[in-house]
Design a protein around this motif. Structure first.
Motif, short mmCIF file in Angstrom:
data_model
loop_
_atom_site.label_atom_id
_atom_site.label_comp_id
_atom_site.label_asym_id
_atom_site.label_seq_id
_atom_site.Cartn_x
_atom_site.Cartn_y
_atom_site.Cartn_z
N ARG A 172 -50.01 -56.42 -40.56
CA ARG A 172 -50.26 -55.75 -41.83
C ARG A 172 -51.08 -54.49 -41.55
O ARG A 172 -51.85 -54.44 -40.59
CB ARG A 172 -51.04 -56.66 -42.78
N LEU A 173 -50.90 -53.50 -42.40
CA LEU A 173 -51.59 -52.23 -42.19
C LEU A 173 -53.10 -52.43 -42.12
O LEU A 173 -53.78 -51.79 -41.31
CB LEU A 173 -51.22 -51.26 -43.32
N ALA A 174 -53.63 -53.34 -42.93
CA ALA A 174 -55.07 -53.59 -42.94
C ALA A 174 -55.56 -54.20 -41.64
O ALA A 174 -56.76 -54.15 -41.35
CB ALA A 174 -55.44 -54.50 -44.12
N GLU A 178 -58.19 -48.74 -37.23
CA GLU A 178 -58.12 -47.41 -37.83
C GLU A 178 -57.96 -46.33 -36.75
O GLU A 178 -57.26 -45.33 -36.95
CB GLU A 178 -59.37 -47.14 -38.66
N LYS A 193 -49.94 -37.44 -44.32
CA LYS A 193 -50.46 -37.75 -45.65
C LYS A 193 -49.96 -36.78 -46.72
O LYS A 193 -50.05 -37.08 -47.91
CB LYS A 193 -51.99 -37.72 -45.63
N ASP A 257 -44.31 -45.76 -50.96
CA ASP A 257 -45.59 -45.12 -50.72
C ASP A 257 -45.87 -45.00 -49.23
O ASP A 257 -45.23 -45.64 -48.40
CB ASP A 257 -46.73 -45.86 -51.43
N LYS A 258 -46.86 -44.17 -48.90
CA LYS A 258 -47.18 -43.88 -47.50
C LYS A 258 -47.60 -45.14 -46.74
O LYS A 258 -47.28 -45.30 -45.56
CB LYS A 258 -48.29 -42.83 -47.42
N GLY A 259 -48.34 -46.03 -47.40
CA GLY A 259 -48.77 -47.24 -46.72
C GLY A 259 -47.61 -48.11 -46.29
O GLY A 259 -47.59 -48.63 -45.17
N ARG A 260 -46.62 -48.26 -47.16
CA ARG A 260 -45.43 -49.07 -46.82
C ARG A 260 -44.67 -48.43 -45.67
O ARG A 260 -44.20 -49.13 -44.75
CB ARG A 260 -44.55 -49.18 -48.07
N GLU A 263 -46.72 -48.89 -42.36
CA GLU A 263 -46.68 -50.27 -41.89
C GLU A 263 -45.33 -50.60 -41.27
O GLU A 263 -45.26 -51.27 -40.23
CB GLU A 263 -46.99 -51.22 -43.05
#
Length: 390
Positions: A172-174, A178, A193, A257-260, A263
């Protein structure tokens, strides 16, 4: 006498397009526009359906039993080192991270990883272990308090694969450090971004940097375009493919979205090969190259992992260590240039050893005869789809 009529000047020839030629041009433009819109609608449907249903085959993994550590348990230093090596632990002063250990004769500091067994989750913890007389003499927490029992997470002895011969450890991205994300963006896509799938300024910047340095140091493709190539297109260079790549990237950026997107990229990126088994994703890449989980990697190792994206075979640190060092240095230089790393931190990372394990840590069939018995029992007790990551 009547004045002679003055002749009016001859009008200039009409330079406007003939009506029939204008109609043909407008018709051609309309056809191209219509075809492009239809093509985009088809691509949009394909991309949306595929992306939303995206699921990878994660292989079924078979593990050995966990090692029980308790005072009085039979264990000597040789046996413990063999267990640590099989589980991918590395020796490091002070055992700073999960998956590391330090040794002083028969005294060991172990930084045990978090893992899950049938009884539930077991947290990461530091323990002090003393051996003697072929047994565990003492076991204590990092604070010095006595400990009744601890468990060394089990080694993987085999993987059962489905139709897709690839190794993945979905993250997962989390869960991703970082620093890895920052190193990735500073190297592969500094405008991630802000752009909408295609970055014309990034292409021009990469072209200038590569011309200035006399070698390929940056790519002009965005992370989204790289993901498109991996999921939907081949790597052949053709105008039609590049055009479709841009269309796909624009659609993905508009729909998700960027997060998806990030990931998905982190779980899909190609990072190596072991025989017929491809290594995809940063989770599997960390284990394959360093024998440790992603969160246990330091700055130098994360930089090398990012550097391998450009070409895992060409920059293979086991076969071409000097190329790997040079590529890692490029990643670290870009991190300094973009403010991700301080110059002194980058210098320390450049001086660090590559840190790769001796061989790939992707065991599929370590003990063939034993695995035949295990497979027979599993096939008796489970559905085939459960065993093959389907």
């Amino acid at each position: 006498m009547p004045r002679a009529k003055s002749e009016s000047p001859t009008p200039p020839p009409d330079r406007a397009w003939p009506g029939w030629l204008l109609r043909i041009a407008l018709l051609g433009f309309g056809l191209v526009l219509g075809f492009t819109c239809l093509h985009l609608l088809v691509l949009d449907q394909r991309v949306t359906q595929a992306f939303e249903r995206l699921a990878w085959q994660e292989p079924t993994r078979i593990y050995a039993r966990p090692l029980r550590l308790a005072p009085g348990e039979p264990l000597d230093a040789r046996g413990l080192l063999a267990e640590l090596d099989a589980s991918g632990y590395r020796e490091a002063e002070g055992a700073p991270q999960p998956g590391s250990y330090a040794r002083d004769g028969d005294r060991f500091q172990l930084h045990l990883r978090a893992w899950r067994d049938l009884d539930g989750a077991r947290p990461a913890q530091r323990v002090a272990l003393e051996l003697g007389g072929g047994r565990v003499r003492a076991l204590a927490q990092a604070s010095g308090a006595a400990l009744d029992v601890a468990w060394l997470d089990p080694a993987r002895i085999a993987s059962l694969h489905g139709k897709e011969q690839s190794e993945r450890r979905l993250v997962r991205l989390a869960e991703v450090p970082e620093q890895l994300i920052l190193l990735l963006q500073s190297t592969e896509d500094r405008s991630f971004k802000h752009h909408r799938g295609v970055d014309p300024w990034g292409i021009l910047r990469a072209l200038w940097v590569n011309l200035r340095e006399g070698e390929i140091r940056q790519g002009g493709s965005t992370l989204t375009q790289q993901l498109v190539r991996s999921l939907f297109l081949g790597r052949e260079v053709a105008f039609e493919r590049k055009l479709n790549e841009a269309f796909y990237a624009l659609i993905i950026e508009a729909r998700f979205d960027k997060g998806r997107i990030l990931e998905t990229y982190l779980n899909e990126v190609y990072l190596g090969q072991e025989g017929a088994q491809a290594v995809h994703g940063v989770g599997a890449g960390a284990v394959f190259w360093f024998g440790r989980e992603l969160e246990a990697l330091d700055t130098a190792e994360l930089a090398l992992l990012v550097g391998l994206i450009q070409g895992p075979s060409h920059h293979d640190p086991r076969r071409h260590p000097e190329r790997a060092r040079q590529r890692r240095a490029v990643v670290l230089d870009m991190a300094v240039e973009t403010g991700v790393l301080a110059a002194d931190a980058a210098a320390r990372a450049k001086a660090a050893p590559l840190g790769v394990s001796r061989g790939g840590r992707l065991p599929r069939n370590r003990y063939p005869a034993f695995m035949d018995l295990v497979r027979a029992q599993l096939e008796r007790d489970y559905r085939e789809s459960d065993l093959r990551g389907a």
